[in-house]
Design an enzyme around this catalytic site. Structure first.
Site, PDB file in Angstrom:
ATOM      1  N   THR A  86      35.718  34.828  44.633  1.00 26.37           N
ATOM      2  CA  THR A  86      36.292  35.522  45.787  1.00 26.37           C
ATOM      3  C   THR A  86      36.147  34.708  47.073  1.00 26.37           C
ATOM      4  O   THR A  86      36.989  34.797  47.972  1.00 26.37           O
ATOM      5  CB  THR A  86      35.616  36.909  45.934  1.00 26.37           C
ATOM      6  N   SER A  91      35.239  34.037  38.384  1.00 22.92           N
ATOM      7  CA  SER A  91      34.091  33.803  37.508  1.00 22.92           C
ATOM      8  C   SER A  91      34.197  34.457  36.129  1.00 22.92           C
ATOM      9  O   SER A  91      33.521  33.997  35.199  1.00 22.92           O
ATOM     10  CB  SER A  91      32.778  34.147  38.199  1.00 22.92           C
ATOM     11  N   THR A 127      31.178  36.054  41.991  1.00 23.37           N
ATOM     12  CA  THR A 127      29.932  36.815  41.890  1.00 23.37           C
ATOM     13  C   THR A 127      29.762  37.541  40.550  1.00 23.37           C
ATOM     14  O   THR A 127      28.652  37.907  40.194  1.00 23.37           O
ATOM     15  CB  THR A 127      29.831  37.850  43.032  1.00 23.37           C
ATOM     16  N   ASP A 128      30.875  37.733  39.811  1.00 23.37           N
ATOM     17  CA  ASP A 128      30.772  38.547  38.586  1.00 23.37           C
ATOM     18  C   ASP A 128      29.838  37.932  37.537  1.00 23.37           C
ATOM     19  O   ASP A 128      29.111  38.652  36.852  1.00 23.37           O
ATOM     20  CB  ASP A 128      32.158  38.741  37.949  1.00 23.37           C
TER      21      ASP A 128
HETATM   22  N1  ASP Z   1      35.927  38.727  40.486  1.00 22.51           N
HETATM   23  C1  ASP Z   1      35.384  37.774  41.416  1.00 22.51           C
HETATM   24  C2  ASP Z   1      34.794  36.603  40.653  1.00 22.51           C
HETATM   25  O1  ASP Z   1      33.727  36.751  40.123  1.00 22.51           O
HETATM   26  C3  ASP Z   1      34.334  38.440  42.236  1.00 22.51           C
HETATM   27  C4  ASP Z   1      33.677  37.594  43.277  1.00 22.51           C
HETATM   28  O2  ASP Z   1      33.725  36.364  43.317  1.00 22.51           O
HETATM   29  O3  ASP Z   1      33.010  38.219  44.128  1.00 22.51           O
HETATM   30  O4  ASP Z   1      35.406  35.565  40.617  1.00 22.51           O
END
Ligand code: ASP
Length: 327
Positions: free
Chosen positions: A13, A57, A90-91
């Site tokens: 993200t 991710s 973050t995932d």
């Molecule tokens: N769906 C996103 C990812 O993990 C979430 C993020 O980066 O906060 O790429």
């Protein structure tokens, strides 16, 4: 003399914008655009930029994690580099962070950072998180602490942190231990030391490792599927202190007979598993059958650890020892 940081951009993200046709966030920003939002970054530090990938991710695979490990190791061995920052979605950030923490053997700070709000949203947190990561990586106090996750001005240890909330900026928490420190006024302040870390020496990862969540009445069919499909390890997120429904027992037995290590952790957010209960499916029963106890790791991290241990050895006793020895 200015210090030099290596920055590896992998996506997430932090590098996303809303696509006007899809009305949803997709990868869009490159390293220069992200860094351009931190106004004095090049006064603070020299940078070596590595455009590793621009992946959400959930697209990061164990093989990609290993490639990232090799790149990070290579950079950590470069004398001109003081620390390494990795941007990541973050995932699955906690899995990549834990894998790097288990594998890397460097005193240099290695910081993983992401964002919860994409660049099109009001209050994009990518630049403040990255700025905090830079301050953390430049501090000599961050040496010898293993891989660190810096988000929302908190510093957490990769081995302890988990994503706790789907949308909060304050999502990365170490529920069992609390943060190692904070970033305040561009300075990192540590509240506690890192305990001894565990390291695994391997450059191989076994991908066929399953994660099964125990739920009331769950049977053994899923074990037959994994055994027949050639899986080499199984992690069970058990109930409470480390118990499973009795219907799972025959599947667990089949796996152990087939020399497949079965590692038990808990689906509770905090606390260790232990062989407290003696009824059928209780922890004592599982232990007597040869199940390995995985301490207080969440299932997704226990899986990463088992994947690396199976990359290193097939010796069940060694795998047990490295899961059950408290450090
Ligand atoms: N769906 C996103 C990812 O993990 C979430 C993020 O980066 O906060 O790429």
């Amino acid at each position: 003399m200015k210090h030099k940081l290596a920055m590896i951009f992998t996506g997430g993200t932090i590098a996303m914008k809303i696509d006007p046709d899809l009305h949803a966030a997709i990868p869009a920003l490159n390293a220069d655009e992200i860094l351009g939002m931190i106004k004095n970054v090049r006064d603070l530090t020299d940078l070596e930029i590595i455009n590793f990938s621009n992946l959400p991710s959930p697209h990061i695979t164990p093989d990609i994690m290993m490639e990232l490990y090799k790149k990070t190791k290579e950079l950590s061995e470069n004398e001109s580099i003081t620390g390494i920052i990795i941007t990541h979605g973050t995932d699955t950030l906690e899995e990549t962070a834990y894998l790097l923490d288990l594998l890397l053997d460097t005193p240099k700070p290695v910081i993983i950072v992401g964002a919860m709000r994409n660049f099109s949203e009001l209050g994009y947190d990518g630049s403040s998180n990255l700025a905090a990561a830079i301050c953390t990586a430049l501090s000599p106090k961050s040496r010898d602490k293993g891989v660190l996750v810096v988000m929302n001005n908190e510093v957490n240890a990769a081995s302890q942190v988990t994503k706790t909330n789907t949308l909060s900026l304050d999502t990365f928490k170490s529920p069992e231990f609390g943060p190692l420190g904070i970033v305040d006024n561009d300075e990192v302040i540590y509240y506690r030391n890192m305990p001894d870390r565990q390291r695994i020496q391997t450059d191989k990862i076994e991908k066929k490792v399953a994660l099964i969540k125990a739920v009331p009445g769950l049977g053994s069919d899923i074990f037959s599927f994994y055994i027949q499909s050639g899986y080499k390890g199984i992690v069970i997120e058990g109930l409470g202190r480390g118990n499973v429904p009795p219907q799972m027992i025959s599947g667990i037995k089949q796996a152990i007979i087939a020399s497949i290590p079965v590692v038990l952790v808990s689906r509770c957010n905090t606390g260790r598993v232990l062989y407290t209960y003696g009824y059928e499916g209780g922890g004592k029963h599982l232990r007597d059958m040869g199940v390995i106890f995985g301490g207080n790791l969440p299932g997704q991290k226990a899986r990463i650890k088992l994947m690396l241990l199976l990359g290193m050895t097939n010796d069940m006793d060694k795998i047990r020892e490295l899961f059950e020895t408290t450090i």
